[in-house]
Design an enzyme around this catalytic site. Structure first.
Site, PDB file in Angstrom:
ATOM      1  N   HIS A   1    -116.700 -41.633  10.672  1.00 47.58           N
ATOM      2  CA  HIS A   1    -115.927 -41.454   9.325  1.00 47.58           C
ATOM      3  C   HIS A   1    -116.569 -40.455   8.373  1.00 47.58           C
ATOM      4  CE1 HIS A   1    -114.321 -45.417  10.484  1.00 47.58           C
ATOM      5  NE2 HIS A   1    -113.191 -45.124  10.083  1.00 47.58           N
TER       6      HIS A   1
ATOM      7  N   ARG B   1    -102.452 -57.630 -13.286  1.00 51.82           N
ATOM      8  CA  ARG B   1    -101.331 -56.836 -13.831  1.00 51.82           C
ATOM      9  C   ARG B   1     -99.977 -57.131 -12.947  1.00 51.82           C
ATOM     10  NH1 ARG B   1    -105.988 -52.921 -13.366  1.00 51.82           N
ATOM     11  NH2 ARG B   1    -106.478 -52.098 -15.438  1.00 51.82           N
TER      12      ARG B   1
ATOM     13  N   GLU C   1    -121.826 -47.044   7.775  1.00 51.48           N
ATOM     14  CA  GLU C   1    -122.460 -45.850   8.521  1.00 51.48           C
ATOM     15  C   GLU C   1    -123.513 -45.150   7.595  1.00 51.48           C
ATOM     16  OE1 GLU C   1    -118.711 -43.448   9.357  1.00 51.48           O
ATOM     17  OE2 GLU C   1    -117.882 -44.978  10.466  1.00 51.48           O
TER      18      GLU C   1
HETATM   19  N1  URA Z   1    -110.962 -49.860 -12.308  1.00 52.82           N
HETATM   20  C1  URA Z   1    -110.191 -51.095 -11.893  1.00 52.82           C
HETATM   21  O1  URA Z   1    -110.496 -51.635 -10.950  1.00 52.82           O
HETATM   22  N2  URA Z   1    -109.725 -51.567 -13.193  1.00 52.82           N
HETATM   23  C2  URA Z   1    -109.396 -51.159 -14.253  1.00 52.82           C
HETATM   24  O2  URA Z   1    -108.837 -51.874 -15.066  1.00 52.82           O
HETATM   25  C3  URA Z   1    -109.996 -49.703 -14.485  1.00 52.82           C
HETATM   26  C4  URA Z   1    -110.751 -49.333 -13.530  1.00 52.82           C
END
Ligand code: URA
Length: 289
Positions: A19, A177, A89
């Protein structure tokens, strides 16, 4: 690449890895790990000299010198699965010190956008580390790398916070979220608040995998992340603080190399107060402080 050694050993006759397209000798022991391939050039901007040595998919590697220290940066892509490939790697080509330079969402109100977070450990909400070892195994950052990052932030006057990070393979649902059409399984609803209540300070996506693999293999790893979002104040400014995190990571690698040379001179393997005192004395120009 032509025919590789085998399906179970995907490298060519020179040890060039499938990779990352690097072979033993291509990179020095200190490697910075941004997720974003575009950040590799931003990191190298601060080096005395640099060149691109490999580029394949999300994995771009530059090597060079930072204040006289041989250094490299390899992008890992986003999340544990892609990062684990880079780490596996890079280990095979001789790397033993990893510094992740990431971005993060803060989980505590007192952490400002543009500050940096230096992780002491990571909650293992990734999937990749679980394929390596049971969840009871801790994902802790290396003490030397962590101290070097703290020293670098102080030296550079960068506002930093030190604490426990949570890593998830999922940016949306796994970090609490809502998904598309407001999808959010009960397990992850309010995960940001639950972690905040137990003093976890930030969310990102790779450190749990990095720390778990580094501890299993007995190498050093740490993380410095730019705070680009705050989940309490609900603010998000892409890229704010990334330059500060980059400077801390570059300088952290240099400090580590200085500590490593003092250790070597003293014939010891680990960092101790004696080594730190000698470093402080060197910085003060050789005078007792
Ligand atoms: N990266 C993440 O994983 N979460 C965030 O809220 C911002 C950057």
């Amino acid at each position: 690449m032509k025919r590789l050694k085998s399906a179970s050993l995907p490298e060519d006759e020179y040890g060039r890895q499938y990779h990352i397209l690097l072979k033993p000798g291509d990179v020095p022991r200190y490697v910075l790990l941004p997720g974003d391939p575009g950040r590799v050039a931003l990191i190298a901007r601060y080096w005395d000299e640099y060149r691109e040595v490999a580029k394949h998919r999300e994995y771009i590697t530059y090597v060079g010198k930072y204040r006289g220290v041989e250094i490299a940066a390899t992008s890992t892509g986003i999340g544990g699965p892609a990062a684990a490939i880079a780490i596996e790697e890079l280990l095979r080509v001789g790397v033993d010190t990893f510094i992740r330079v990431g971005t993060t969402g803060a989980l505590q109100e007192y952490i400002g956008l543009g500050d940096v977070v230096i992780s002491t450990a990571a909650v293992r909400y990734d999937g990749t580390s679980k394929t390596y070892v049971d969840v009871e195994y801790p994902a802790v950052a290396d003490l030397e790398v962590t101290l070097a990052l703290i020293e670098a932030a102080e030296e550079l006057g960068v506002k930093y916070h030190v604490g426990i990070t949570a890593s998830s393979d999922s940016f949306y649902v796994g970090q609490g979220r809502t998904g598309f059409r407001n999808y959010l399984p009960e397990k992850w609803a309010g995960i940001d608040k639950k972690l905040q209540a137990i003093n976890v300070i930030n969310f990102e996506m790779e450190s749990a995998t990095l720390f778990t693999l580094a501890n299993i293999y007995g190498v050093r790893a740490g993380t410095v992340s730019a705070v680009i979002a705050n989940r309490v104040t609900n603010e998000f400014i892409p890229n704010i603080g990334v330059d500060e995190a980059i400077k801390v990571a570059n300088e952290g690698a240099r400090i580590l190399s200085e500590w490593d040379s003092i250790k070597e001179k003293n014939g010891v393997k680990g960092l101790s107060m004696k080594i730190i005192k000698e470093y402080i004395m060197r910085r003060a120009g050789g005078h007792e402080i």
